[in-house]
Motif scaffolding. Structure first.
Motif, short mmCIF file in Angstrom:
data_model
loop_
_atom_site.label_atom_id
_atom_site.label_comp_id
_atom_site.label_asym_id
_atom_site.label_seq_id
_atom_site.Cartn_x
_atom_site.Cartn_y
_atom_site.Cartn_z
N LEU A 147 -14.57 -7.98 4.05
CA LEU A 147 -14.70 -6.53 3.98
C LEU A 147 -15.61 -6.12 2.83
CD1 LEU A 147 -10.91 -5.63 4.43
CD2 LEU A 147 -12.68 -5.56 6.19
N SER A 148 -16.19 -4.93 2.92
CA SER A 148 -16.95 -4.38 1.81
C SER A 148 -16.00 -4.09 0.66
CB SER A 148 -17.66 -3.10 2.23
OG SER A 148 -16.70 -2.09 2.54
N GLU A 149 -16.55 -3.88 -0.54
CA GLU A 149 -15.69 -3.64 -1.70
C GLU A 149 -14.78 -2.42 -1.51
OE1 GLU A 149 -15.96 -2.84 -6.53
OE2 GLU A 149 -17.74 -3.39 -5.41
N PRO A 150 -15.31 -1.27 -1.04
CA PRO A 150 -14.40 -0.13 -0.83
C PRO A 150 -13.34 -0.42 0.22
CG PRO A 150 -16.68 0.61 -0.93
CD PRO A 150 -16.72 -0.88 -0.86
N ALA A 151 -13.72 -1.07 1.32
CA ALA A 151 -12.74 -1.39 2.37
C ALA A 151 -11.70 -2.38 1.87
CB ALA A 151 -13.46 -1.94 3.61
N SER A 208 -16.44 6.06 -5.79
CA SER A 208 -15.35 6.93 -5.38
C SER A 208 -15.82 7.89 -4.29
CB SER A 208 -14.83 7.72 -6.58
OG SER A 208 -15.89 8.42 -7.20
N THR A 209 -14.88 8.37 -3.53
CA THR A 209 -15.11 9.34 -2.46
C THR A 209 -14.00 10.39 -2.56
OG1 THR A 209 -13.69 8.17 -0.89
CG2 THR A 209 -16.04 7.52 -0.96
N PRO A 210 -14.10 11.51 -1.84
CA PRO A 210 -12.99 12.46 -1.83
C PRO A 210 -11.66 11.80 -1.46
CG PRO A 210 -14.92 13.46 -0.86
CD PRO A 210 -15.28 12.02 -1.10
N THR A 270 -10.67 1.50 -10.53
CA THR A 270 -11.80 0.58 -10.63
C THR A 270 -12.95 1.06 -9.75
OG1 THR A 270 -10.36 -1.31 -11.11
CG2 THR A 270 -12.55 -1.80 -10.27
N LEU A 271 -12.62 1.57 -8.56
CA LEU A 271 -13.65 2.14 -7.69
C LEU A 271 -14.32 3.34 -8.35
CD1 LEU A 271 -12.16 2.15 -4.07
CD2 LEU A 271 -13.94 0.66 -4.99
N LYS A 302 -0.62 -11.62 1.67
CA LYS A 302 -1.34 -10.56 2.36
C LYS A 302 -2.65 -10.23 1.66
CE LYS A 302 2.83 -8.56 4.37
NZ LYS A 302 3.77 -7.41 4.44
N LEU A 303 -2.65 -10.26 0.33
CA LEU A 303 -3.89 -10.03 -0.41
C LEU A 303 -4.91 -11.11 -0.12
CD1 LEU A 303 -2.48 -8.94 -3.90
CD2 LEU A 303 -3.59 -7.46 -2.21
N ASN A 304 -4.46 -12.38 -0.05
CA ASN A 304 -5.37 -13.48 0.25
C ASN A 304 -5.94 -13.34 1.66
OD1 ASN A 304 -5.04 -14.73 -2.24
ND2 ASN A 304 -3.31 -15.98 -1.55
N ALA A 305 -5.09 -12.94 2.60
CA ALA A 305 -5.55 -12.76 3.97
C ALA A 305 -6.59 -11.65 4.06
CB ALA A 305 -4.37 -12.44 4.89
N ALA A 306 -6.37 -10.56 3.31
CA ALA A 306 -7.32 -9.45 3.31
C ALA A 306 -8.65 -9.87 2.69
CB ALA A 306 -6.74 -8.26 2.56
#
Length: 306
Positions: A238-242, A273-275, A266-267, A229-233
């Motif tokens: 996707l962008s780094e945050p996504a 980072s975001t809220p 890491t983010l 699943k990680l490889n598929a993602a």
């Protein structure tokens, strides 16, 4: 208010899969450690009420992922968190009739109430904060793991020059090391998939109590499913945050809370980072039993979102 509710929705969507009810990646004894108190048990502890709520006051129920607005005349249970936004006020009536006014920010809902003297096993105990002066385990803690040779981390004790760290399984101690920092890479024989372990840390000269935590190495077929699943993602562009959020969803679904926390942190270290990221970190740290870290991240989330 709309911003706060949208954050809660993001947290709910990304962490709802962390309930361990579908995949059951962690064995029963770890499940008991991870599980939140059931509502009937919470109700048995009754006697605590939010009797005043003015302005924006939010409630995070133990065992739930949503953070919702709360009004006065609401019963409060052990393990709940209350968030008092700037300019708001809230007061809790304790079981003994005393009241306490909550400070601004994030608080354990019963922090200002005396501990109940109740030996009834049906009544849940409060989520007590860990001792900041002890070598409490940071990772791995109440989590499944993909890595069979994990990095072990714990809280640095003031004045401690060395620590003794051990790994135990059902037969006894299988690895031991003495280090002068609060982190070490496990270097023993590969940990076995599907097996439960305990990490134990003691500071030198008995400067603080011994601390321990339980973790589990994910079974092979589940670990393979996670990696697929990680490889598929990773191939979705996707962008780094996504991409990070996609990983969180996968990790949480298999009880890999340590990996989920590391990904989010890491983010944060990367300035992305975001809220919502702070909220998810708060929820994850709360889930593994590090309430003080959870409150710090919740506070950061609401400070950023203010």
């Amino acid at each position: 208010m709309k911003r706060t509710l949208s954050i809660a929705i993001v947290v709910t969507l990304m962490l709802s899969s962390a309930q361990l009810c579908e995949s059951q990646p962690v064995k029963q004894s770890v499940n008991r450690t991870l599980a939140q108190s059931l509502p009937p048990a919470q109700a048995a502890a009754g006697g605590y009420w939010l009797i005043e709520a003015s302005g924006e006051v939010l409630l995070h129920r133990a065992g739930n992922e949503q953070i919702t607005p709360v009004s006065e005349n609401t019963q409060i249970h052990p393990g709940d968190l209350l968030i008092v936004r700037k300019g708001a006020s809230a007061t809790v009536r304790c079981a003994d009739g005393r009241t306490w006014k909550l400070p601004e920010g994030v608080s354990g809902a019963l922090n200002g109430c005396p501990m109940p003297n109740n030996q009834d096993p049906r009544v849940p105990t409060l989520r007590s904060p860990v001792d900041e002066n002890s070598p409490y385990i940071i990772s791995p803690r109440q989590t499944a793991l993909l890595d069979e040779r994990p990095i072990l981390r714990w809280n640095a004790v003031k004045g401690a020059k060395h620590y003794t760290v051990k790994i135990r399984n059902a037969t006894g101690v299988i690895w031991e090391a003495r280090v002068n920092s609060a982190k070490i890479a496990y270097s023993g024989s590969s940990l076995q998939p599907g097996e439960e372990y305990q990490i134990i840390v003691r500071a030198d000269d008995n400067l603080a109590p011994m601390e321990s935590a339980i973790f589990l190495v994910l079974e092979k077929h589940k670990a393979e499913a996670v990696r697929d699943k990680l490889n598929a993602a990773a191939q979705q562009g996707l962008s780094e945050p996504a991409q990070a959020l996609a990983k969180i969803h996968i990790y949480s679904n298999y009880g890999l809370f340590a990996d989920a926390i590391e990904t989010l942190e890491t983010l944060v270290l990367g300035g992305k980072s975001t809220p919502a990221v702070y909220q998810m970190l708060g929820a994850l740290y709360d889930r593994v039993g590090l309430t003080q870290q959870a409150e710090r991240y919740y506070s950061q989330a609401f400070n950023v979102g203010s």
